[in-house]
Write a protein that holds these residues in place. Structure first.
Motif, PDB file in Angstrom:
ATOM      1  N   ALA A 276      56.172  38.575  34.454  1.00  0.00           N
ATOM      2  CA  ALA A 276      56.300  39.333  33.042  1.00  0.00           C
ATOM      3  C   ALA A 276      54.891  39.338  32.372  1.00  0.00           C
ATOM      4  CB  ALA A 276      57.396  38.735  32.547  1.00  0.00           C
ATOM      5  N   LEU A 277      54.364  38.085  32.307  1.00  0.00           N
ATOM      6  CA  LEU A 277      52.996  38.138  31.575  1.00  0.00           C
ATOM      7  C   LEU A 277      52.219  38.946  32.057  1.00  0.00           C
ATOM      8  CD1 LEU A 277      51.906  36.258  29.302  1.00  0.00           C
ATOM      9  CD2 LEU A 277      50.587  35.145  31.182  1.00  0.00           C
ATOM     10  N   ALA A 278      51.793  38.966  33.372  1.00  0.00           N
ATOM     11  CA  ALA A 278      50.800  39.792  33.802  1.00  0.00           C
ATOM     12  C   ALA A 278      51.018  41.435  33.810  1.00  0.00           C
ATOM     13  CB  ALA A 278      50.689  39.289  35.560  1.00  0.00           C
ATOM     14  N   LEU A 279      52.379  41.493  33.930  1.00  0.00           N
ATOM     15  CA  LEU A 279      52.935  42.931  34.111  1.00  0.00           C
ATOM     16  C   LEU A 279      52.753  43.702  32.549  1.00  0.00           C
ATOM     17  CD1 LEU A 279      55.584  42.917  36.456  1.00  0.00           C
ATOM     18  CD2 LEU A 279      53.359  44.016  36.716  1.00  0.00           C
ATOM     19  N   ALA A 280      52.806  42.567  31.833  1.00  0.00           N
ATOM     20  CA  ALA A 280      52.918  42.954  30.113  1.00  0.00           C
ATOM     21  C   ALA A 280      51.468  43.606  29.840  1.00  0.00           C
ATOM     22  CB  ALA A 280      53.148  41.770  29.267  1.00  0.00           C
ATOM     23  N   THR A 281      50.327  42.995  30.654  1.00  0.00           N
ATOM     24  CA  THR A 281      48.986  43.357  30.000  1.00  0.00           C
ATOM     25  C   THR A 281      48.580  44.634  31.002  1.00  0.00           C
ATOM     26  OG1 THR A 281      48.111  41.933  31.516  1.00  0.00           O
ATOM     27  CG2 THR A 281      48.532  41.085  29.177  1.00  0.00           C
ATOM     28  N   GLY A 282      49.410  44.820  31.965  1.00  0.00           N
ATOM     29  CA  GLY A 282      49.029  45.969  32.683  1.00  0.00           C
ATOM     30  C   GLY A 282      49.677  47.372  32.813  1.00  0.00           C
TER      31      GLY A 282
ATOM     32  N   MET B 227      44.113  48.828  39.519  1.00  0.00           N
ATOM     33  CA  MET B 227      44.594  48.211  38.338  1.00  0.00           C
ATOM     34  C   MET B 227      46.062  47.174  38.797  1.00  0.00           C
ATOM     35  SD  MET B 227      44.074  50.186  34.887  1.00  0.00           S
ATOM     36  CE  MET B 227      44.849  48.872  33.847  1.00  0.00           C
ATOM     37  N   LEU B 228      46.555  47.652  39.462  1.00  0.00           N
ATOM     38  CA  LEU B 228      48.042  47.209  39.568  1.00  0.00           C
ATOM     39  C   LEU B 228      47.703  45.978  40.633  1.00  0.00           C
ATOM     40  CD1 LEU B 228      50.942  47.307  39.338  1.00  0.00           C
ATOM     41  CD2 LEU B 228      51.306  48.330  41.313  1.00  0.00           C
ATOM     42  N   GLU B 229      46.759  45.961  41.528  1.00  0.00           N
ATOM     43  CA  GLU B 229      46.303  45.067  42.432  1.00  0.00           C
ATOM     44  C   GLU B 229      45.704  44.016  41.597  1.00  0.00           C
ATOM     45  OE1 GLU B 229      43.681  45.539  46.010  1.00  0.00           O
ATOM     46  OE2 GLU B 229      45.450  46.984  46.423  1.00  0.00           O
TER      47      GLU B 229
ATOM     48  N   ARG C 207      49.340  34.817  50.031  1.00  0.00           N
ATOM     49  CA  ARG C 207      50.272  36.346  50.089  1.00  0.00           C
ATOM     50  C   ARG C 207      49.358  37.439  49.586  1.00  0.00           C
ATOM     51  NH1 ARG C 207      54.748  33.499  47.936  1.00  0.00           N
ATOM     52  NH2 ARG C 207      54.312  34.539  46.167  1.00  0.00           N
ATOM     53  N   SER C 208      48.627  37.030  48.501  1.00  0.00           N
ATOM     54  CA  SER C 208      47.745  38.182  47.694  1.00  0.00           C
ATOM     55  C   SER C 208      46.790  38.717  48.935  1.00  0.00           C
ATOM     56  CB  SER C 208      47.047  37.725  46.539  1.00  0.00           C
ATOM     57  OG  SER C 208      47.807  37.545  45.519  1.00  0.00           O
ATOM     58  N   LYS C 209      46.182  37.609  49.504  1.00  0.00           N
ATOM     59  CA  LYS C 209      45.062  38.077  50.437  1.00  0.00           C
ATOM     60  C   LYS C 209      45.705  38.778  51.521  1.00  0.00           C
ATOM     61  CE  LYS C 209      41.237  34.894  50.264  1.00  0.00           C
ATOM     62  NZ  LYS C 209      40.428  33.865  50.964  1.00  0.00           N
ATOM     63  N   GLU C 210      46.768  38.289  52.167  1.00  0.00           N
ATOM     64  CA  GLU C 210      47.416  39.267  53.170  1.00  0.00           C
ATOM     65  C   GLU C 210      48.153  40.542  52.730  1.00  0.00           C
ATOM     66  OE1 GLU C 210      50.474  36.298  54.283  1.00  0.00           O
ATOM     67  OE2 GLU C 210      49.000  34.849  55.145  1.00  0.00           O
TER      68      GLU C 210
ATOM     69  N   ASP D 141      36.972  33.559  43.766  1.00  0.00           N
ATOM     70  CA  ASP D 141      36.756  34.911  42.797  1.00  0.00           C
ATOM     71  C   ASP D 141      37.930  34.770  41.644  1.00  0.00           C
ATOM     72  OD1 ASP D 141      36.265  36.903  41.562  1.00  0.00           O
ATOM     73  OD2 ASP D 141      36.863  38.447  43.029  1.00  0.00           O
ATOM     74  N   LEU D 142      37.499  34.084  40.488  1.00  0.00           N
ATOM     75  CA  LEU D 142      38.455  34.023  39.528  1.00  0.00           C
ATOM     76  C   LEU D 142      38.366  35.220  38.315  1.00  0.00           C
ATOM     77  CD1 LEU D 142      38.258  30.324  38.822  1.00  0.00           C
ATOM     78  CD2 LEU D 142      39.910  31.506  40.180  1.00  0.00           C
ATOM     79  N   SER D 143      37.335  36.155  38.952  1.00  0.00           N
ATOM     80  CA  SER D 143      37.087  37.133  37.782  1.00  0.00           C
ATOM     81  C   SER D 143      38.302  37.877  37.269  1.00  0.00           C
ATOM     82  CB  SER D 143      35.880  38.232  38.503  1.00  0.00           C
ATOM     83  OG  SER D 143      36.803  38.785  39.352  1.00  0.00           O
ATOM     84  N   PRO D 144      39.530  37.977  38.027  1.00  0.00           N
ATOM     85  CA  PRO D 144      40.616  38.779  37.391  1.00  0.00           C
ATOM     86  C   PRO D 144      41.167  37.829  36.169  1.00  0.00           C
ATOM     87  CG  PRO D 144      40.864  38.621  39.569  1.00  0.00           C
ATOM     88  CD  PRO D 144      39.679  37.918  39.314  1.00  0.00           C
TER      89      PRO D 144
END
Lengths: 187, 120
Positions: A102-108, A115-117, A183-186, B7-10
């Motif tokens: 929720a936190l991450a999406l709140a700022t996006g 941007m979403l990625e 998971r993010s990398k994959e 890469d911690l830039s995010p």
């Protein structure tokens, strides 16, 4: 990028800020905001809380500016940031952490795919960092985000350089092994 | 072997420039009352004012010390002879001679005898 031993100009700026010079104080704020944020995030884990800690710490530092050795302003400020972050964490101790998604999406804001990625990666990084020991989090943020040297991190955290290296090693390994980041990398 | 740097830039607060500027503005806005207080307390007049109190205190101490020294000196000084009443007395001119001079006359034989009698 501000460093603990980067004292060039700090003393003069501190002197001017003591006299109420807002422009001088703003230069100090801009110079030390990122390391202050890294230190705060390492303790409180939540970006919004880290921002609040930074704001409070800068104001407290300004109020006590007459007590500071101007050539050691950076180290002095970051100790205030750490202490403030500990206080905030104690205060928030009973509060459950806001869901990181929720936190991450709140700022996006709804926007381009990139941007979403990035927002998703940020969320996963925060989740992975939350799983580290506090000292590991501080070390890896200061080193890999702020580009500080082992020696400088050791000076701030009162740790031998070798211990800083060890914390960095374990922090990086834990982050790489974290499921969310895999998971993010994959993905 | 040390794991690679991540890469911690995010997580960089400055990655979103607008949000970062908002944060800086927020800090500066919160700092303004304290900066204003510092500006007021550091004007030339207030700096002089700040000096005034210690300077006045020091002056008072000096005055008290000087007064004490003066009083002590006066007390210890030996009593001095009375100042002469007039110029003739200061010059040691005998009183009868002064009378003759004031009256503008020469002394008679009787005056001289009388003066001799007085001195005896």
């Amino acid at each position: 990028m501000a460093r603990l031993d980067d004292v060039n100009g700090d003393a003069a700026l501190v002197q001017r800020a003591r006299e109420g010079d807002g422009a001088a104080f703003e230069v100090l704020v801009r110079r030390y905001m990122r390391p202050a944020y890294a230190v705060a995030l390492g303790v409180v884990k939540e970006p919004a809380d880290a921002e609040d800690v930074c704001q409070d710490a800068f104001i407290r530092a300004l109020e006590r500016l007459d007590d500071c050795d101007p050539v050691r302003f950076g180290a002095w400020l970051l100790r205030i940031v750490r202490n403030r972050a500990y206080s905030v964490r104690r205060y928030l101790g009973v509060r459950e952490a806001a869901p990181l998604d929720a936190l991450a999406l709140a700022t996006g804001e709804p926007g381009p795919h990139r941007m979403l990625e990035r927002s998703r990666l940020r969320r996963d990084l925060l989740a992975a960092l939350a799983g580290l020991k506090e000292v590991q989090r501080q070390v890896v943020l200061l080193h890999d985000l702020e580009g500080w040297k082992h020696r400088e991190i050791g000076a701030l955290l009162d740790l031998p350089e070798g211990t800083v290296r060890a914390h960095l090693f374990h922090a990086r390994r834990a982050l790489r092994d974290h499921e969310a980041l895999k998971r993010s990398k994959e993905g | 072997m040390e794991p690679e740097r991540l890469d911690l830039s995010p997580l960089d607060p400055a990655a979103d420039q607008l949000a970062y500027e908002r944060l800086i503005r927020r800090v500066m806005a919160a700092a303004e009352p304290e900066l204003e207080r510092r500006r007021i307390t550091r004007t030339p007049l207030s700096v002089l004012g700040g000096w005034a109190r210690p300077v006045l205190a020091a002056a008072a101490i000096v005055a008290v010390m000087a007064g004490s020294v003066l009083v002590a000196t006066e007390r210890d000084r030996p009593a001095q002879a009375q100042a002469p009443a007039d110029m003739a007395e200061a010059l040691g001119v005998p009183a009868p001679a002064v009378e003759w001079l004031v009256e503008g006359r020469e002394p008679t034989k009787a005056d001289l005898v009388l003066a001799m009698e007085r001195r005896r």
